[in-house]
Scaffold this active site. Structure first.
Site, PDB file in Angstrom:
ATOM      1  N   ARG A 283       0.953  -1.412  -0.055  1.00 30.13           N
ATOM      2  CA  ARG A 283       0.535   0.275  -0.449  1.00 30.13           C
ATOM      3  C   ARG A 283       0.752   0.704  -0.158  1.00 30.13           C
ATOM      4  NH1 ARG A 283      -5.213  -1.802   2.448  1.00 30.13           N
ATOM      5  NH2 ARG A 283      -5.295  -3.473   1.333  1.00 30.13           N
TER       6      ARG A 283
ATOM      7  N   GLU B 227       0.392   3.831   0.990  1.00 36.45           N
ATOM      8  CA  GLU B 227      -0.281   5.267   2.037  1.00 36.45           C
ATOM      9  C   GLU B 227       0.469   5.916   2.283  1.00 36.45           C
ATOM     10  OE1 GLU B 227      -1.929   2.322   4.382  1.00 36.45           O
ATOM     11  OE2 GLU B 227      -4.002   1.971   3.393  1.00 36.45           O
TER      12      GLU B 227
ATOM     13  N   ARG C  19      -0.059   2.408  13.358  1.00 36.60           N
ATOM     14  CA  ARG C  19      -0.751   1.620  13.186  1.00 36.60           C
ATOM     15  C   ARG C  19      -0.364   1.008  10.808  1.00 36.60           C
ATOM     16  NH1 ARG C  19      -6.585   3.124  14.786  1.00 36.60           N
ATOM     17  NH2 ARG C  19      -5.288   3.402  16.665  1.00 36.60           N
ATOM     18  N   HIS C  20      -0.163   1.789  10.323  1.00 40.60           N
ATOM     19  CA  HIS C  20      -0.111   1.605   9.345  1.00 40.60           C
ATOM     20  C   HIS C  20       1.757   1.423   8.640  1.00 40.60           C
ATOM     21  CE1 HIS C  20      -2.871   4.126   9.060  1.00 40.60           C
ATOM     22  NE2 HIS C  20      -3.249   3.212   8.088  1.00 40.60           N
TER      23      HIS C  20
ATOM     24  N   GLU D 190      -8.576  -1.203  14.224  1.00 42.82           N
ATOM     25  CA  GLU D 190      -9.471  -1.693  13.161  1.00 42.82           C
ATOM     26  C   GLU D 190      -8.620  -3.306  12.333  1.00 42.82           C
ATOM     27  OE1 GLU D 190     -10.846  -0.544   9.066  1.00 42.82           O
ATOM     28  OE2 GLU D 190      -9.555  -1.727   8.667  1.00 42.82           O
TER      29      GLU D 190
ATOM     30  N   SER E 225     -11.175  -5.893   7.979  1.00 46.41           N
ATOM     31  CA  SER E 225     -12.008  -5.720   7.870  1.00 46.41           C
ATOM     32  C   SER E 225     -13.014  -6.625   6.581  1.00 46.41           C
ATOM     33  CB  SER E 225     -12.279  -4.509   7.166  1.00 46.41           C
ATOM     34  OG  SER E 225     -11.416  -4.375   5.897  1.00 46.41           O
TER      35      SER E 225
ATOM     36  N   ARG F 175      -1.252  -5.802  12.839  1.00 45.24           N
ATOM     37  CA  ARG F 175      -2.239  -5.498  13.717  1.00 45.24           C
ATOM     38  C   ARG F 175      -2.646  -6.153  14.644  1.00 45.24           C
ATOM     39  NH1 ARG F 175      -5.722  -1.398  10.816  1.00 45.24           N
ATOM     40  NH2 ARG F 175      -4.097   0.107   9.608  1.00 45.24           N
TER      41      ARG F 175
HETATM   42  P1  AMO Z   1      -8.332  -3.133   4.310  1.00 41.36           P
HETATM   43  O1  AMO Z   1      -7.858  -2.257   3.256  1.00 41.36           O
HETATM   44  O2  AMO Z   1      -9.886  -3.094   5.203  1.00 41.36           O
HETATM   45  O3  AMO Z   1      -9.327  -4.261   3.317  1.00 41.36           O
HETATM   46  O4  AMO Z   1      -7.265  -3.924   4.904  1.00 41.36           O
HETATM   47  C1  AMO Z   1      -8.035  -5.289   5.734  1.00 41.36           C
HETATM   48  C2  AMO Z   1      -6.957  -4.857   7.000  1.00 41.36           C
HETATM   49  O5  AMO Z   1      -5.234  -5.439   6.970  1.00 41.36           O
HETATM   50  C3  AMO Z   1      -4.520  -4.807   7.137  1.00 41.36           C
HETATM   51  N1  AMO Z   1      -3.924  -3.289   7.354  1.00 41.36           N
HETATM   52  C4  AMO Z   1      -3.255  -2.732   6.984  1.00 41.36           C
HETATM   53  N2  AMO Z   1      -1.438  -2.986   8.052  1.00 41.36           N
HETATM   54  C5  AMO Z   1      -1.447  -1.977   8.391  1.00 41.36           C
HETATM   55  N3  AMO Z   1      -1.024  -1.178   7.579  1.00 41.36           N
HETATM   56  C6  AMO Z   1      -1.450  -0.927   6.253  1.00 41.36           C
HETATM   57  N4  AMO Z   1      -1.282  -0.001   5.871  1.00 41.36           N
HETATM   58  C7  AMO Z   1      -2.931  -1.554   6.391  1.00 41.36           C
HETATM   59  N5  AMO Z   1      -3.592  -1.686   5.318  1.00 41.36           N
HETATM   60  C8  AMO Z   1      -4.564  -2.413   5.641  1.00 41.36           C
HETATM   61  C9  AMO Z   1      -5.886  -4.191   8.943  1.00 41.36           C
HETATM   62  C10 AMO Z   1      -7.059  -4.048   7.462  1.00 41.36           C
HETATM   63  O6  AMO Z   1      -8.265  -3.920   8.371  1.00 41.36           O
HETATM   64  N6  AMO Z   1     -10.144  -6.328  -0.113  1.00 41.36           N
HETATM   65  C11 AMO Z   1      -9.918  -6.329   1.778  1.00 41.36           C
HETATM   66  C12 AMO Z   1     -10.305  -6.680   2.987  1.00 41.36           C
HETATM   67  C13 AMO Z   1     -11.718  -7.720   2.553  1.00 41.36           C
HETATM   68  O7  AMO Z   1     -12.873  -6.671   2.219  1.00 41.36           O
HETATM   69  O8  AMO Z   1     -11.860  -9.052   1.755  1.00 41.36           O
HETATM   70  C14 AMO Z   1      -8.878  -4.760   2.597  1.00 41.36           C
HETATM   71  O9  AMO Z   1      -8.216  -4.799   1.670  1.00 41.36           O
HETATM   72  O10 AMO Z   1      -6.158  -5.033   9.924  1.00 41.36           O
END
Ligand code: AMO
Length: 433
Positions: free
Chosen positions: A213, A215, A221-222, A357, A360, A408
Site C-alpha cells: 500500500r 499510503e 498502525r500503518h 481496526e 474488514s 495489527r
Molecule cells: P482493508 O483495506 O480494510 O480491506 O485491509 C484489511 C486489513 O488489513 C490491515 N491493513 C493494514 N495493516 C497495516 N498497514 C496498512 N497499511 C494496512 N492496510 C490494511 C488492517 C485492515 O483491517 N480487500 C479488503 C478485505 C476484504 O474485504 O476481504 C481489504 O483489503 O488490519
C-alpha cells in the site's frame, strides 16, 4: 553441532557429557574463576572455567573471547546451587566458530537501551534479545493456529498474483512497477482473485499474504507492506456468515497467544481471551461517539481518534476489547461491497480490537449488472476489470470474505507499535534492512 539446548540442561543431568552451541552473552573474569554465559534459542547456561582444573587452551580461548561470538562447547554438566537454575557446564573444549567484532551495534544484555530506529537498523542483533525473539515466536504460533483453524473449517490455502494490472482498493494507494513494456502494480490485496475463486467451485479459500500500500501515513498502525489472512467463502446467506468465521478465527488466535506462557512470561504480558465479539451498527457507533463528545458526520469513516475513543467506550460500557462495526454507508466501501437497505448502507463490517481496526470484510456483489454499475459509479473503467467481470458471467454464487491484518493483531495483543511486531518494517522512511 549440539546435543542439548541450554534450556534442556537441568541439574538432573549432573555428570553427563554435553555439547552446546550459541552466542557469548556475557563474560566474567574473576581471576581464578572465569564465567561465560552462553545464549541459544532455549535460553542461557553458565560455563564455569577454573584455573588448574580447566584445560589451558580453554582458559586462553576464554581470555580472547568477544561478546556475541558464536562458540561451541563440550563439557560435563555440574549441579551447583550457586549457578543460575542450579546447573553449570565444566568445559573441556571451547571452539570459536565465528568471532564477533566490537564494539557491538546493540547491547543484547539490554543494560543499555536503544531506540527503535537503532534496533531496526540492527534487527538481526535486536532479535537475539529473548523478549524480542519471543514476539516472533508468538507471531509464528498465531499464524500456525490460523492455518489450523482454517483447515479445520474446510478452507483451502491459495496464492494469488502480487503483480497485478488494476486496483482493487482504490487507485491512490498503488505502487506502480514496470512490467516489461507495460504498466503494472504491486497487489494491494488478493481481493479480485479470491473473489474469482468463488466461481471455481473451491468454495472456501484463504491466503496468508502481503498487502502493498502506497499510503503516505506515518503512524504507529500503518505500514507500506503489511501481512494479512485474507479469505473468501461462497454460498453464504449474508455478511453474518462471514463474521461468524472471523469471530471464531480471531478468538482462536488470541487463545493461542494466551497459551504461549513462556513467551508471555519473558515479555511480561498477560492476554485476556474474550468469549465473544459484540456487533454494533455503524449508526449506533456514531451515537455512542456523539454521547462521548465526538461528532462524526454520517457517511464518514472512523478516523484514528474515533477508533481510539470507540475502543475505550466498548471496554468501559460493554467490557469488550473486540467489536464488529456493521453496515457501513455504501459510499465509503469499495465497489465490490454488497448494498444493504437500498444504496444507503452496505453488508460490510470492520473488526475493532482495543481501538484499532484489525480486519474488514463483508458480502460482495455477485450480480454482474450491479457490479458493473458500481464500478462505473466509482469512475473506474469496466474494461480494466474485464478479466474479473468474466468470472461473474457464467455462474457466480453469493459470497463474502475478509482481510485480517496480522501485524495489527500482533500489535494489539501485545500493546506494541506495528514496527515492533514486524521483522523488517517498510514505511515512508525505511527501505533497508
Ligand atoms: P482493508 O483495506 O480494510 O480491506 O485491509 C484489511 C486489513 O488489513 C490491515 N491493513 C493494514 N495493516 C497495516 N498497514 C496498512 N497499511 C494496512 N492496510 C490494511 C488492517 C485492515 O483491517 N480487500 C479488503 C478485505 C476484504 O474485504 O476481504 C481489504 O483489503 O488490519
Amino acid at each position: 553441532m549440539r546435543s542439548h539446548y541450554s534450556g534442556e540442561i537441568t541439574p538432573g543431568l549432573d555428570g553427563k557429557s554435553v555439547t552446546i552451541s550459541g552466542w557469548v552473552h556475557e563474560i566474567r573474569d574473576m581471576g581464578k574463576l572465569k564465567f561465560v554465559i552462553l545464549r541459544d534459542r532455549g535460553g542461557f547456561i553458565q560455563i564455569t572455567a577454573k584455573k588448574g582444573v580447566t584445560p589451558d587452551e580453554v582458559l586462553s580461548a576464554i581470555d580472547d573471547l568477544s561478546k556475541e561470538s558464536v562458540i561451541r562447547v563440550e563439557g560435563s554438566v555440574i549441579r551447583n546451587d550457586k549457578a543460575p537454575k542450579g546447573v553449570e557446564i565444566k568445559p573441556e573444549k571451547l571452539e570459536v566458530i565465528s568471532k564477533a567484532a566490537s564494539p557491538l551495534p546493540l547491547d543484547v544484555t539490554q543494560k543499555v537501551d536503544a531506540d527503535l530506529d537503532t534496533r531496526l537498523n540492527n534487527r538481526f542483533m535486536d532479535i537475539r534479545k529473548p523478549d524480542i525473539s519471543s514476539i516472533f515466536r508468538l507471531r509464528g504460533e498465531i499464524l500456525s493456529a490460523g492455518r489450523k483453524f482454517l483447515k479445520e473449517n474446510n478452507f483451502i490455502e491459495i496464492h494469488t498474483p502480487k503483480i497485478i494490472a488494476s486496483a482493487s482498493e482504490g487507485g491512490t494507494e498503488l505502487f506502480p512497477i514496470s512490467y516489461f513494456d507495460r504498466e503494472a502494480f504491486l497487489a494491494q490485496s488478493p481481493q479480485l482473485y479470491k473473489q474469482m475463486m468463488m466461481a471455481t467451485g473451491l468454495d472456501r479459500v484463504y491466503e496468508i499474504t502481503t498487502y502493498f500500500r502506497a499510503e503516505e501515513h506515518d503512524t504507529r498502525r500503518h505500514l507500506n507492506e503489511a501481512t494479512a489472512i485474507d479469505m473468501e467463502m461462497a454460498f453464504i446467506k449474508d455478511d453474518g456468515d462471514v463474521m461468524d468465521v472471523l469471530e471464531n478465527l480471531v478468538l482462536a488466535l488470541i487463545k493461542k497467544a494466551s497459551s504461549c506462557e513462556n513467551e508471555l512470561d519473558i515479555l511480561k504480558k498477560k492476554i485476556n481471551v474474550p468469549e465473544r465479539i459484540e456487533r454494533i451498527e455503524y449508526d449506533d457507533v456514531l451515537k455512542l461517539l456523539r454521547e462521548h463528545g465526538k461528532k462524526l458526520p454520517w457517511g464518514e469513516d472512523l478516523d484514528t481518534e474515533s477508533e481510539k475513543l470507540l475502543g475505550k467506550i466498548m471496554l468501559k460500557e460493554f467490557g469488550s476489547e473486540l467489536y464488529f462495526i456493521v453496515h457501513f454507508p455504501l459510499a465509503i466501501k469499495p465497489f465490490y461491497t454488497m448494498p444493504f437497505k437500498g444504496e444507503k448502507y452496505s453488508r460490510s463490517f470492520d473488526l475493532g480490537y482495543k481501538g484499532v481496526e484489525i480486519a474488514s470484510g463483508g458480502q460482495r456483489i455477485h450480480d454482474l449488472e450491479l457490479l458493473s454499475k458500481r464500478i462505473k459509479h466509482f469512475n473506474l473503467n469496466p474494461d480494466n476489470f474485464e478479466f474479473y467481470l468474466k468470472a461473474f458471467r457464467y455462474g457466480m454464487p453469493p459470497h463474502g470474505g475478509f482481510g485480517l491484518g496480522i501485524d495489527r493483531v500482533m500489535m494489539q495483543i501485545l500493546d506494541l507499535s506495528i514496527r515492533e511486531v514486524v521483522l523488517f518494517p517498510r514505511d515512508r522512511h525505511r527501505l533497508t534492512p
